[in-house]
Scaffold this motif. Sequence first.
Motif, mmCIF file in Angstrom:
data_model
loop_
_atom_site.group_PDB
_atom_site.id
_atom_site.type_symbol
_atom_site.label_atom_id
_atom_site.label_comp_id
_atom_site.label_asym_id
_atom_site.label_seq_id
_atom_site.Cartn_x
_atom_site.Cartn_y
_atom_site.Cartn_z
ATOM 1 N N VAL A 19 -6.120 7.973 -7.994
ATOM 2 C CA VAL A 19 -5.452 9.223 -7.676
ATOM 3 C C VAL A 19 -6.569 10.170 -7.136
ATOM 4 C CG1 VAL A 19 -4.027 11.195 -8.120
ATOM 5 C CG2 VAL A 19 -3.397 8.961 -8.769
ATOM 6 N N ALA A 20 -7.643 10.174 -8.119
ATOM 7 C CA ALA A 20 -8.780 10.906 -7.843
ATOM 8 C C ALA A 20 -9.396 10.615 -6.287
ATOM 9 C CB ALA A 20 -9.888 10.858 -8.869
ATOM 10 N N ALA A 21 -9.502 9.759 -6.023
ATOM 11 C CA ALA A 21 -10.090 9.303 -4.453
ATOM 12 C C ALA A 21 -8.939 9.536 -3.382
ATOM 13 C CB ALA A 21 -10.578 7.933 -4.492
ATOM 14 N N ALA A 22 -7.668 9.593 -3.701
ATOM 15 C CA ALA A 22 -6.759 9.701 -2.755
ATOM 16 C C ALA A 22 -6.762 10.957 -2.136
ATOM 17 C CB ALA A 22 -5.311 9.326 -3.248
ATOM 18 N N GLY A 23 -6.253 11.116 -0.911
ATOM 19 C CA GLY A 23 -6.420 12.269 -0.076
ATOM 20 C C GLY A 23 -5.098 13.176 -0.643
ATOM 21 N N PRO A 24 -4.993 14.668 -0.240
ATOM 22 C CA PRO A 24 -3.985 15.275 -0.641
ATOM 23 C C PRO A 24 -2.549 14.850 -0.216
ATOM 24 C CG PRO A 24 -5.541 16.732 0.802
ATOM 25 C CD PRO A 24 -5.750 15.169 0.505
ATOM 26 N N LEU A 25 -2.389 14.280 0.917
ATOM 27 C CA LEU A 25 -0.983 13.876 1.362
ATOM 28 C C LEU A 25 -0.583 12.570 0.629
ATOM 29 C CD1 LEU A 25 0.568 14.764 3.713
ATOM 30 C CD2 LEU A 25 -0.278 13.055 5.323
ATOM 31 N N ASP A 26 -1.335 11.841 0.137
ATOM 32 C CA ASP A 26 -1.030 10.570 -0.634
ATOM 33 C C ASP A 26 -0.672 11.122 -1.990
ATOM 34 O OD1 ASP A 26 -1.370 8.698 1.594
ATOM 35 O OD2 ASP A 26 -3.449 8.161 0.858
ATOM 36 N N ARG A 27 -1.383 12.007 -2.555
ATOM 37 C CA ARG A 27 -0.976 12.689 -3.737
ATOM 38 C C ARG A 27 0.358 13.107 -3.789
ATOM 39 N NH1 ARG A 27 -6.126 15.780 -5.681
ATOM 40 N NH2 ARG A 27 -7.647 14.304 -4.907
ATOM 41 N N GLN A 28 0.538 13.850 -2.738
ATOM 42 C CA GLN A 28 1.901 14.477 -2.780
ATOM 43 C C GLN A 28 3.024 13.743 -2.384
ATOM 44 O OE1 GLN A 28 2.652 17.740 -2.829
ATOM 45 N NE2 GLN A 28 4.577 17.327 -2.387
ATOM 46 N N LEU A 29 2.707 12.405 -1.718
ATOM 47 C CA LEU A 29 3.951 11.191 -1.309
ATOM 48 C C LEU A 29 4.254 10.873 -3.034
ATOM 49 C CD1 LEU A 29 4.590 9.725 1.200
ATOM 50 C CD2 LEU A 29 3.226 8.035 0.363
ATOM 51 N N LEU A 85 7.287 12.653 5.718
ATOM 52 C CA LEU A 85 7.590 12.982 7.129
ATOM 53 C C LEU A 85 5.989 12.800 7.641
ATOM 54 C CD1 LEU A 85 9.590 16.123 7.650
ATOM 55 C CD2 LEU A 85 10.027 13.851 8.471
ATOM 56 N N GLN A 86 5.028 13.390 7.158
ATOM 57 C CA GLN A 86 3.892 13.326 7.481
ATOM 58 C C GLN A 86 3.237 11.827 7.466
ATOM 59 O OE1 GLN A 86 1.304 17.186 6.732
ATOM 60 N NE2 GLN A 86 3.163 17.217 5.282
ATOM 61 N N LYS A 87 3.401 11.172 6.450
ATOM 62 C CA LYS A 87 3.214 9.894 6.410
ATOM 63 C C LYS A 87 3.958 9.060 7.466
ATOM 64 C CE LYS A 87 0.767 7.818 3.563
ATOM 65 N NZ LYS A 87 -0.972 7.658 3.702
ATOM 66 N N ILE A 88 4.906 9.118 7.749
ATOM 67 C CA ILE A 88 5.882 8.477 8.621
ATOM 68 C C ILE A 88 5.261 8.556 10.373
ATOM 69 C CG2 ILE A 88 7.986 8.273 9.947
ATOM 70 C CD1 ILE A 88 9.462 8.942 7.074
ATOM 71 N N HIS A 89 4.717 9.896 10.326
ATOM 72 C CA HIS A 89 4.207 10.377 11.646
ATOM 73 C C HIS A 89 2.763 10.106 11.867
ATOM 74 C CE1 HIS A 89 8.229 11.548 13.561
ATOM 75 N NE2 HIS A 89 8.676 11.778 12.323
ATOM 76 N N GLY A 147 -1.065 14.973 -9.755
ATOM 77 C CA GLY A 147 -1.670 15.019 -8.468
ATOM 78 C C GLY A 147 -2.354 16.064 -8.275
ATOM 79 N N ALA A 148 -2.459 17.233 -8.935
ATOM 80 C CA ALA A 148 -3.328 18.258 -8.757
ATOM 81 C C ALA A 148 -4.512 18.331 -9.462
ATOM 82 C CB ALA A 148 -2.381 19.508 -9.099
ATOM 83 N N ALA A 149 -4.785 17.493 -10.597
ATOM 84 C CA ALA A 149 -5.778 17.673 -11.433
ATOM 85 C C ALA A 149 -7.176 16.935 -10.601
ATOM 86 C CB ALA A 149 -5.693 16.651 -12.476
ATOM 87 N N GLU A 150 -8.193 17.158 -11.488
ATOM 88 C CA GLU A 150 -9.699 16.928 -10.537
ATOM 89 C C GLU A 150 -10.266 15.611 -11.263
ATOM 90 O OE1 GLU A 150 -11.331 18.600 -8.257
ATOM 91 O OE2 GLU A 150 -9.434 19.793 -7.963
ATOM 92 N N HIS A 151 -9.974 15.059 -12.452
ATOM 93 C CA HIS A 151 -10.783 14.197 -13.247
ATOM 94 C C HIS A 151 -10.382 12.865 -12.695
ATOM 95 C CE1 HIS A 151 -7.004 14.932 -15.355
ATOM 96 N NE2 HIS A 151 -6.856 13.850 -15.590
ATOM 97 N N SER A 193 0.762 -1.136 0.109
ATOM 98 C CA SER A 193 0.164 -0.136 0.054
ATOM 99 C C SER A 193 0.817 1.286 0.088
ATOM 100 C CB SER A 193 -0.863 0.014 1.266
ATOM 101 O OG SER A 193 -0.221 0.531 2.244
ATOM 102 N N LEU A 194 0.267 2.393 -0.243
ATOM 103 C CA LEU A 194 0.998 3.527 0.015
ATOM 104 C C LEU A 194 1.751 3.969 1.168
ATOM 105 C CD1 LEU A 194 -1.007 6.674 -1.530
ATOM 106 C CD2 LEU A 194 1.049 5.791 -2.287
ATOM 107 N N THR A 195 1.262 3.480 2.344
ATOM 108 C CA THR A 195 1.838 3.732 3.382
ATOM 109 C C THR A 195 3.178 2.901 3.657
ATOM 110 O OG1 THR A 195 -0.324 4.068 4.435
ATOM 111 C CG2 THR A 195 1.660 3.910 6.161
ATOM 112 N N ASP A 196 3.213 1.709 2.943
ATOM 113 C CA ASP A 196 4.492 0.879 3.034
ATOM 114 C C ASP A 196 5.625 1.559 2.223
ATOM 115 O OD1 ASP A 196 2.973 -1.150 4.266
ATOM 116 O OD2 ASP A 196 2.378 -2.063 2.318
ATOM 117 N N LEU A 197 5.035 2.436 1.294
ATOM 118 C CA LEU A 197 6.066 2.947 0.483
ATOM 119 C C LEU A 197 7.177 3.949 1.538
ATOM 120 C CD1 LEU A 197 4.536 4.550 -2.706
ATOM 121 C CD2 LEU A 197 5.841 2.321 -2.243
#
Lengths: 161, 350
Positions: free
Chosen positions: B74-84, B323-327, B96-100, B2-6
């Motif tokens: 990506v459309a359903a992911a939160g902003p932090l995950d997209r940034q990751l 950093l935010q994902k780690i914490h 990451g920034a698009a809407e569609h 998953s993304l968090t594993d990354l």
Amino acid sequence: MKGKCEKCDRPATVHMTEIIGGEKIEKHLCEQCAMTAGITIKANVPISQMLEDFVLATSNAPEEAPLSCDYCGITFSEFRSKGLLGCPNDYDALERQLLPLLRRAQEGADHHVGKVPSRAGDDQARQTNILRLRAQLRDAVAAENYELAARLRDHIKEVEP
Amino acid sequence: MSLTDLTRQAGEWLRGAGAMHDVVISSRTRLARNLAGMPFLSRCTSAQQHEVEQRLRREVLDAALTREMFYVDVAAAGPLDRQLLVERHLISRQHGAAEHPRGVAVSSSETVSIMINEEDHLRLQVLRSGFELDEAFAEINRIDDRLEERLSFAFHSRYGYLTACPTNVGTGLRVSVMLHLPALKLTNTIEKVVHAAQDMHMAIRGLYGEGTEAMGDFFQLSNQTTLGKSEGQILSEFRDQIVPAIVDYERKAREGLVRQQLLAADDRIFRSLALLRSAMLISSEETMYLLSLVRLGINLGRIRDVELKTVNELFLLTQPAHLQKIHNREMDAAERAACRAAYIRQRLAP
């Protein structure tokens, strides 16, 4: 010879006299307006840019109908403002205006010499046909003609690779 | 996966190995492809965008392109995950920034990522550590072949693979090499390299591609033209001409530093390491800048108690979303600065 540009408020730096039908007409323009009017050209502009502007200016001549794509509806000026084309057919539909730009972006090249997909036999006429059907489907949905839309959808499924 | 594993690892491509890895951080190949008979993304109706996303998601995952792939909507992911994903170079900032409707399929090693509904319907990407362009291209070409067995891509007999922007038409191939050029920067000779690259019609940019500034002496070099040259020609310009030349300049500049200005170079290098080991608050930019000098120190053989891999990992893991994902919580800039400093102190502890 000083004074303001006839078309804007900037100081006039280009002064010319034309004789039209025996009548003397004086023009006083700033550099910007003179360039816009095609009287002067900007120094240190690359030749490719000048050529492109020239090609675009001639191809934008008012007597010619603006190019647009029958399927996605994009016009050349819409493409110019966004930098993105609307569908694969645009390369043919807008070709005349697109080509100078394309060459400029691609170091003068205008022919592909790389990989060809194994299914390149899947010819362009077929691809364009699907684009046409999709455009009809889009219009049918917009017109709320759902019966036609359903038929088109089935037809696309049949012909799609 | 998953993304968090990354966040527990740096991507395979950052392991600090591969040819010329003292200068070349990574090699990337990218192919742009669009479905035949479908408008490009900007002119797709929202139903069509959805259709493209669903279809390509299914085909990409079913094609078993690599051993393990996971998909991020990506459309359903939160902003932090997209940034990751952006920080890890798995998606572009625009994606990451698009809407569609859009997404990305990623191999568990993170060497392959396939963006769906970016500027084109498909953007395939293969990343490798060091200067491994040929391997990266072989892999992406294999993936492209495999997808072509299932999908028909928009192709024109004259213009090649058709793309939304004419700057990608033809091969659709963009090759990028990420370079670390601290000695050329320190000796003020970087401008020469930039001009040489531009003369060869290459683009030289910052770490995150188009429109980004070079940070901490990292530069991304990529081809500007995609039409009129075969894939092999595009690769060979990098392989045989420009990259070895730049690597050579950088190595010579490094040798020059050691020979002529060792004390001054050591001063910068060891001050940087000392700062990283003792700072209580540190920004992303300062981290990049200091890590760059530490990386130089390792490559010059001046710093011996820090591994290159650790430095490469720190580049990635000290970025804001990581950093935010780690914490596992959102943090403001001040909090991040403290967390970042603590994390660096711990990883670089002598």
